[in-house]
Design an enzyme around this catalytic site. Structure first.
Site, mmCIF file in Angstrom:
data_model
loop_
_atom_site.group_PDB
_atom_site.id
_atom_site.type_symbol
_atom_site.label_atom_id
_atom_site.label_comp_id
_atom_site.label_asym_id
_atom_site.label_seq_id
_atom_site.Cartn_x
_atom_site.Cartn_y
_atom_site.Cartn_z
ATOM 1 N N LEU A 129 39.905 41.977 34.437
ATOM 2 C CA LEU A 129 40.534 41.937 33.127
ATOM 3 C C LEU A 129 39.835 40.959 32.198
ATOM 4 O O LEU A 129 39.710 41.208 30.994
ATOM 5 C CB LEU A 129 42.016 41.562 33.263
ATOM 6 C CG LEU A 129 42.904 42.548 34.020
ATOM 7 C CD1 LEU A 129 44.349 42.065 34.021
ATOM 8 C CD2 LEU A 129 42.812 43.950 33.429
ATOM 9 N N SER B 118 51.830 37.428 33.609
ATOM 10 C CA SER B 118 52.075 38.682 34.327
ATOM 11 C C SER B 118 53.512 39.078 34.064
ATOM 12 O O SER B 118 54.367 38.242 33.758
ATOM 13 C CB SER B 118 51.858 38.493 35.830
ATOM 14 O OG SER B 118 52.331 39.620 36.555
ATOM 15 N N TYR C 296 53.052 33.410 43.671
ATOM 16 C CA TYR C 296 52.375 33.999 42.511
ATOM 17 C C TYR C 296 53.367 34.203 41.370
ATOM 18 O O TYR C 296 53.092 33.833 40.217
ATOM 19 C CB TYR C 296 51.741 35.335 42.892
ATOM 20 C CG TYR C 296 51.134 36.075 41.716
ATOM 21 C CD1 TYR C 296 49.883 35.729 41.232
ATOM 22 C CD2 TYR C 296 51.833 37.106 41.079
ATOM 23 C CE1 TYR C 296 49.325 36.392 40.131
ATOM 24 C CE2 TYR C 296 51.293 37.775 39.993
ATOM 25 C CZ TYR C 296 50.037 37.416 39.525
ATOM 26 O OH TYR C 296 49.505 38.063 38.442
ATOM 27 N N LYS D 20 53.186 32.362 37.596
ATOM 28 C CA LYS D 20 53.089 33.045 36.304
ATOM 29 C C LYS D 20 54.286 32.710 35.402
ATOM 30 O O LYS D 20 54.151 32.658 34.170
ATOM 31 C CB LYS D 20 52.972 34.555 36.514
ATOM 32 C CG LYS D 20 51.646 34.972 37.140
ATOM 33 C CD LYS D 20 50.461 34.472 36.316
ATOM 34 C CE LYS D 20 49.130 34.927 36.858
ATOM 35 N NZ LYS D 20 47.981 34.443 36.044
ATOM 36 N N THR E 167 42.710 48.356 37.714
ATOM 37 C CA THR E 167 41.393 47.743 37.793
ATOM 38 C C THR E 167 40.647 48.332 38.989
ATOM 39 O O THR E 167 41.236 49.010 39.840
ATOM 40 C CB THR E 167 41.526 46.224 37.972
ATOM 41 O OG1 THR E 167 42.225 45.966 39.204
ATOM 42 C CG2 THR E 167 42.301 45.601 36.816
#
Length: 301
Positions: free
Chosen positions: A55, A190, A205, A209, A240
């Site tokens: 990204l 995110s 995670y 975020k 991706t």
């Protein structure tokens, strides 16, 4: 966390009674096409971390498409950053009136988890360009472990990159922007900052975020009167190259993600291009402390 896309030619078809089909690259549209002037990145110096691939690399491409010619591609390994810079210059010149010498795109080594490494990268940018206008803190990692099984050293590494790295990147950006009148800082968070992902377990995670999202709001308030804007883009599930590789071995996971997304599909990396240019450009000059979710409606339900 993924690889950039290969440039492809796109057809631009005007009114059938007036013009014939004209083929342009994705980098340069028709000279007669009108765009809001404040969306232009022409004359701006930009920096993107985690930009050798994925990204981050797509964000660099979006800036170049919007007129930026001064750009720092920052990543953990210098050679990968340099290679990405050279590839972007070459791609930008395909079927256009631009030449390699029209661009000043550099690749820099930087471990965002190290404050000293981040400071060194900014010093190189200032030595090269003399200022910095728009910064994207895109470097980040994600891992899937259950809470009971997550190794502590990996949790610490994730926070060092995702949270501390974002903070170091933003703080040094502001230090260099303020003397020159301000600038735009964009955190890549995110949708996981707003919801709990299923079925994969990724508590550290998600929390990292959420921290990045609130960090952006806090810094936006702290630096607002200094004309440094801080905003967030929160992507949903994006196709991706890395994600495609993972899903190729687990097609049921892709079906689950798509079924949970109101639009019924995953996003393409280039779906983030408009949001990143908008927040980095003068078109958003009165926007700070905001989040743009690019998630196909995932967080709505």
């Amino acid at each position: 966390m993924a690889f950039g896309l290969i440039s492809r030619s796109l057809p631009i078809i005007s009114r059938t009674a007036v013009r014939s089909c004209v083929i342009q690259t994705r980098f340069y549209s028709s000279p007669n096409k009108k765009t809001l002037p404040s969306l232009s990145m022409e004359g701006k110096v930009c920096m993107v971390t985690g930009a050798a691939r994925g990204l981050g690399n797509e964000f660099c491409r979006a800036f170049i498409q919007s007129g930026c010619t001064s750009l720092a591609i920052v990543d953990l390994k210098e050679q990968e950053a340099v290679d990405a810079a050279e590839a972007l210059v070459a791609e930008s010149c395909v079927n256009s009136n631009m030449k390699p010498e029209d661009f000043n795109i550099i690749g820099l080594e930087c471990d965002v988890s190290s404050e000293r490494s981040v400071q060194k990268a900014y010093q190189q940018i200032m030595d090269t360009f003399g200022r910095i206008d728009s910064v994207v803190a895109s470097a980040g990692i994600v891992e899937n472990y259950s809470a009971f099984d997550y190794p502590f050293d990996r949790i610490r590494r994730l926070y060092d990159i995702n949270v501390h790295g974002a903070f170091f990147t933003a703080r040094e950006a502001a230090r260099n922007m303020i003397p020159n009148g301000g600038g735009s800082i964009i955190f890549i968070a995110s949708m996981s900052a707003n919801i709990v992902n299923i079925p994969q377990p990724q508590t550290p995670y998600n929390a990292s975020k959420a921290a990045v999202k609130h960090m952006a709001s806090s810094l936006a308030v702290e630096w607002a009167k200094k004309n440094v804007r801080v905003n967030v883009i929160s992507p949903g599930y994006m196709l991706t190259k890395l994600t495609k590789t993972i899903l190729a071995h687990d097609p049921e996971l892709k079906k689950t993600w798509e079924s949970l997304t109101p639009m019924g599909k995953m996003g393409e990396p280039e779906d983030l291009s408009g949001a990143i240019v908008f927040l980095a450009s003068d078109a958003s000059r009165f926007i700070t402390g905001s989040e743009i979710r690019v998630d196909g409606g995932y967080c709505v339900i």
